[in-house]
Enzyme design. Structure first.
Site, PDB file in Angstrom:
ATOM      1  N   THR A   1      -2.670   6.742   9.941  1.00 40.47           N
ATOM      2  CA  THR A   1      -1.766   7.894   9.814  1.00 40.47           C
ATOM      3  C   THR A   1      -2.396   8.993   8.961  1.00 40.47           C
ATOM      4  O   THR A   1      -2.136  10.177   9.177  1.00 40.47           O
ATOM      5  CB  THR A   1      -0.391   7.492   9.235  1.00 40.47           C
ATOM      6  OG1 THR A   1      -0.552   7.031   7.899  1.00 40.47           O
ATOM      7  CG2 THR A   1       0.292   6.443  10.083  1.00 40.47           C
TER       8      THR A   1
ATOM      9  N   MET B   1     -10.439  -0.234   3.896  1.00 43.77           N
ATOM     10  CA  MET B   1     -10.137  -1.352   2.997  1.00 43.77           C
ATOM     11  C   MET B   1     -11.386  -2.127   2.549  1.00 43.77           C
ATOM     12  O   MET B   1     -11.320  -3.340   2.349  1.00 43.77           O
ATOM     13  CB  MET B   1      -9.128  -2.296   3.670  1.00 43.77           C
ATOM     14  CG  MET B   1      -7.816  -1.620   4.002  1.00 43.77           C
ATOM     15  SD  MET B   1      -7.006  -0.883   2.551  1.00 43.77           S
ATOM     16  CE  MET B   1      -5.513  -0.214   3.280  1.00 43.77           C
TER      17      MET B   1
ATOM     18  N   ASN C   1     -11.309   9.629  -1.454  1.00 43.51           N
ATOM     19  CA  ASN C   1     -10.426   8.542  -1.039  1.00 43.51           C
ATOM     20  C   ASN C   1      -8.987   8.938  -1.338  1.00 43.51           C
ATOM     21  O   ASN C   1      -8.726   9.638  -2.318  1.00 43.51           O
ATOM     22  CB  ASN C   1     -10.775   7.280  -1.839  1.00 43.51           C
ATOM     23  CG  ASN C   1      -9.852   6.107  -1.545  1.00 43.51           C
ATOM     24  OD1 ASN C   1      -9.617   5.763  -0.382  1.00 43.51           O
ATOM     25  ND2 ASN C   1      -9.322   5.480  -2.586  1.00 43.51           N
TER      26      ASN C   1
ATOM     27  N   HIS D   1      -5.388   7.291  -2.375  1.00 45.79           N
ATOM     28  CA  HIS D   1      -4.824   6.051  -2.915  1.00 45.79           C
ATOM     29  C   HIS D   1      -3.311   6.235  -3.098  1.00 45.79           C
ATOM     30  O   HIS D   1      -2.873   7.262  -3.633  1.00 45.79           O
ATOM     31  CB  HIS D   1      -5.482   5.696  -4.255  1.00 45.79           C
ATOM     32  CG  HIS D   1      -4.975   4.405  -4.802  1.00 45.79           C
ATOM     33  ND1 HIS D   1      -5.390   3.184  -4.308  1.00 45.79           N
ATOM     34  CD2 HIS D   1      -4.049   4.133  -5.754  1.00 45.79           C
ATOM     35  CE1 HIS D   1      -4.739   2.227  -4.944  1.00 45.79           C
ATOM     36  NE2 HIS D   1      -3.917   2.765  -5.825  1.00 45.79           N
TER      37      HIS D   1
HETATM   38  C1  GAR Z   1      -2.478   4.405   3.008  1.00 47.58           C
HETATM   39  O1  GAR Z   1      -1.264   4.281   2.310  1.00 47.58           O
HETATM   40  C2  GAR Z   1      -3.628   4.579   2.020  1.00 47.58           C
HETATM   41  O2  GAR Z   1      -3.304   5.346   0.917  1.00 47.58           O
HETATM   42  C3  GAR Z   1      -3.874   3.149   1.625  1.00 47.58           C
HETATM   43  O3  GAR Z   1      -3.721   2.416   2.827  1.00 47.58           O
HETATM   44  C4  GAR Z   1      -2.830   3.104   3.706  1.00 47.58           C
HETATM   45  C5  GAR Z   1      -3.547   3.331   5.013  1.00 47.58           C
HETATM   46  O4  GAR Z   1      -2.666   3.861   5.980  1.00 47.58           O
HETATM   47  N1  GAR Z   1      -5.171   2.997   1.028  1.00 47.58           N
HETATM   48  C6  GAR Z   1      -5.408   2.153   0.029  1.00 47.58           C
HETATM   49  O5  GAR Z   1      -4.573   1.404  -0.431  1.00 47.58           O
HETATM   50  C7  GAR Z   1      -6.827   2.199  -0.505  1.00 47.58           C
HETATM   51  N2  GAR Z   1      -6.896   1.610  -1.789  1.00 47.58           N
HETATM   52  P1  GAR Z   1      -3.201   4.629   7.266  1.00 47.58           P
HETATM   53  O6  GAR Z   1      -4.232   3.731   7.960  1.00 47.58           O
HETATM   54  O7  GAR Z   1      -1.966   4.802   8.100  1.00 47.58           O
HETATM   55  O8  GAR Z   1      -3.791   5.937   6.832  1.00 47.58           O
END
Ligand code: GAR
Length: 198
Positions: free
Chosen positions: A15, A93, A110, A112
């Protein structure tokens, strides 16, 4: 000023990648263009989003490599073959080594899903971040965009946005609100800011 060639690294739903694609289409991002999306997960829906937007994709799965070093070498070769100027970790990740981050100093950002320095670092990713915020009982959380260095979630902060926690929030409802109110807004704005300053 030349348009920066951006690579977005993803692992899941994508997203945040979608927010970047939409911001590119609406002109919020104009100092850079997404030229490549790399996923470490071959099944990531983010890859479909990239294909739909006619963006080149690649899969680089850690499991296919004998060591983390070889995995990162492949990532680097994909980025260099594509003449990448700037890297966005958008729900990626994997923790990257100092060897990797120092090669792209001040050229990786990044997003977070918390207000760093709360609920960040090793083990804090995705829904776990929101579980931890609710367990602690904080009343305000949010999202942070930062430069990536060798310390997980430890690089210089570029933008933050606060989001209120509501009674009855679950990790899922909180994750959705943090994405909608913070992540999808500050990630494109941060990317434009840093690409414009490069
Ligand atoms: C998001 O909330 C991002 O901030 C988090 O994973 C999700 C990915 O969603 N990232 C972390 O936690 C990194 N430490 P997405 O694939 O829908 O963008």
């Amino acid at each position: 000023m030349s348009i920066k060639n951006i690579a977005v690294l993803v692992s899941g739903g994508g997203t945040n990648l979608q927010a970047l694609i939409d911001a590119q289409n609406s002109g919020i991002i104009k100092s850079g263009k997404i030229g490549l999306v790399i996923s470490n997960n071959p099944d990531a829906f983010a890859l479909e989003r990239a294909k739909k937007a006619d963006i080149k994709t690649a899969v680089c799965n850690k499991k296919d490599f004998a060591s983390a070093e070889l995995f990162e070498e492949k990532l680097i070769s994909l980025l260099e073959e594509n003449k990448t100027d700037f890297i966005v970790l958008a729900g990626f990740m994997c923790i990257l080594s100092e060897k990797f981050t120092s090669r792209f100093e001040k050229r990786i950002i990044n997003v977070h899903p918390s207000l760093i320095p709360s609920f960040c670092g090793k083990g804090f990713y995705g829904l776990h971040v929101h579980e931890a915020a609710l367990k602690y009982g904080v009343k305000v959380t949010g999202a942070t965009v930062h430069f990536v260095n060798e310390i997980p979630d430890g690089g210089e902060i570029i933008m933050q946005k606060a989001v209120e926690i509501r009674d009855g929030d679950t990790p899922e409802t909180l994750q959705k609100r943090v994405m909608e109110e913070a992540e999808w807004k500050i990630l494109p704005l941060s990317l434009e800011k840093v690409c414009g300053e490069m």
